[in-house]
Design a protein around this motif. Structure first.
Motif, short mmCIF file in Angstrom:
data_model
loop_
_atom_site.label_atom_id
_atom_site.label_comp_id
_atom_site.label_asym_id
_atom_site.label_seq_id
_atom_site.Cartn_x
_atom_site.Cartn_y
_atom_site.Cartn_z
N UNK A 72 77.14 31.29 83.09
CA UNK A 72 75.74 30.93 82.91
C UNK A 72 74.89 32.17 82.71
N UNK A 73 74.18 32.21 81.59
CA UNK A 73 73.28 33.32 81.29
C UNK A 73 73.97 34.58 80.80
N UNK A 74 75.28 34.46 80.49
CA UNK A 74 76.03 35.64 80.05
C UNK A 74 76.86 35.29 78.83
N UNK A 75 77.00 36.22 77.91
CA UNK A 75 77.86 36.01 76.75
C UNK A 75 79.27 36.49 77.10
N UNK A 76 79.88 35.80 78.05
CA UNK A 76 81.19 36.20 78.56
C UNK A 76 81.89 34.97 79.10
N UNK A 77 83.16 34.81 78.75
CA UNK A 77 83.91 33.67 79.27
C UNK A 77 84.05 33.76 80.78
N UNK A 78 84.03 32.61 81.42
CA UNK A 78 84.28 32.55 82.86
C UNK A 78 85.78 32.39 83.06
N UNK A 79 86.43 33.49 83.44
CA UNK A 79 87.88 33.47 83.64
C UNK A 79 88.24 33.15 85.09
N UNK A 80 87.27 32.76 85.88
CA UNK A 80 87.50 32.53 87.30
C UNK A 80 87.40 31.07 87.69
N UNK A 81 87.65 30.20 86.72
CA UNK A 81 87.70 28.76 86.97
C UNK A 81 89.02 28.21 86.44
N UNK A 82 89.45 27.12 87.04
CA UNK A 82 90.76 26.54 86.68
C UNK A 82 90.85 26.18 85.20
N UNK A 83 89.74 25.75 84.61
CA UNK A 83 89.78 25.30 83.22
C UNK A 83 90.01 26.43 82.23
N UNK A 84 89.99 27.69 82.70
CA UNK A 84 90.28 28.83 81.81
C UNK A 84 91.78 29.05 81.64
N UNK A 85 92.56 28.25 82.35
CA UNK A 85 94.02 28.41 82.37
C UNK A 85 94.71 27.12 81.96
N UNK A 86 95.88 27.26 81.35
CA UNK A 86 96.69 26.10 81.01
C UNK A 86 97.58 25.78 82.21
N UNK A 87 96.98 25.11 83.20
CA UNK A 87 97.69 24.83 84.44
C UNK A 87 98.79 23.79 84.26
N UNK A 88 98.62 22.90 83.31
CA UNK A 88 99.68 21.92 83.06
C UNK A 88 100.93 22.62 82.55
N UNK A 89 100.75 23.61 81.67
CA UNK A 89 101.90 24.36 81.17
C UNK A 89 102.56 25.13 82.31
N UNK A 90 101.76 25.72 83.19
CA UNK A 90 102.34 26.44 84.33
C UNK A 90 103.18 25.49 85.18
N UNK A 91 102.61 24.34 85.49
CA UNK A 91 103.34 23.37 86.31
C UNK A 91 104.61 22.91 85.61
N UNK A 92 104.52 22.68 84.31
CA UNK A 92 105.71 22.26 83.54
C UNK A 92 106.79 23.34 83.58
N UNK A 93 106.39 24.61 83.43
CA UNK A 93 107.36 25.70 83.48
C UNK A 93 108.05 25.77 84.84
N UNK A 94 107.28 25.54 85.90
CA UNK A 94 107.85 25.56 87.24
C UNK A 94 108.85 24.41 87.41
N UNK A 95 108.46 23.22 87.01
CA UNK A 95 109.35 22.07 87.19
C UNK A 95 110.58 22.18 86.28
N UNK A 96 110.43 22.75 85.09
CA UNK A 96 111.58 22.96 84.23
C UNK A 96 112.58 23.91 84.88
N UNK A 97 112.05 24.96 85.51
CA UNK A 97 112.92 25.91 86.21
C UNK A 97 113.66 25.22 87.35
#
Length: 199
Positions: A52-77
């Protein structure tokens, strides 16, 4: 999947998560390690939200990450298809193991705030720091893209407090002060309670 002991290591930026994960990787066998930082969407992804108020991505929220892919990689392992980032499969002196079990370490600032990962963990640890200590440590880190002026104060810290409040409601999570030096001992003690033996 019952063949695995899953350890979640989460919490504040610069709190000691990766250090603990690396130490566990060196003493546990066989072990597979997953780092949440590997799952950020590309900087130009439309999934990113601006601070908010900045021209910068917020990398500190869950939606900045592909968490479904992470979970899938873990379960595949866990199903036998190794998608981990680092592994230690060698048996040797000074290592810990549980007969018939393998270890997975999941490390990242919000991994325990993602419910599917929280629920598969057998042990859960969350690092915390006071504001001043965290800010001082963060200043020593280089990020890509780099922090812009005000990013820590306006995004990093407020988002951490929000996610921390969620975690503190869950009695299954062991909160660890990031200034302590015995985090590894805490985890090893918990593993021994589960039947870990030196091999």
């Amino acid at each position: 999947m019952n063949d695995y002991i899953v350890i979640g290591v989460s919490g504040v930026t610069c709190g000691g998560k990766t250090t603990l994960a690396n130490k566990l990787k060196d003493i546990l066998t066989p072990v597979y390690v997953f780092h949440q930082d590997r799952y950020f969407y590309p900087d130009d992804s439309p999934k990113h939200v601006k601070c908010e108020g900045m021209d910068h991505n917020n990398y500190d929220i869950l939606s900045s990450l592909d968490m479904q892919l992470m979970f899938d990689d873990i379960t595949q392992t866990m199903k036998g298809v190794n998608k981990s980032h680092v592994q230690n499969l060698e048996h040797g002196a000074g290592k810990y193991g549980i007969r018939g079990k393998k270890f997975i370490i999941i490390e990242g600032f919000t991994v325990l705030n993602y419910k599917p990962i929280m629920e598969i963990c057998d042990l859960r640890y969350y690092f915390v720091l006071e504001y001043g200590e965290c800010a001082a440590r963060r200043c020593l880190r280089l990020y890509d893209p780099p922090d812009v002026h005000g990013y820590f104060e306006r995004c990093v810290w407020p988002e951490h407090l929000k996610y921390r409040a969620e975690i503190e409601k869950d009695s299954r999570v062991n909160i660890i002060d990031g200034t302590r030096h015995d985090a590894l001992d805490i985890v090893v003690a918990d593993l021994k309670k589960m039947g870990a033996v030196q091999i």
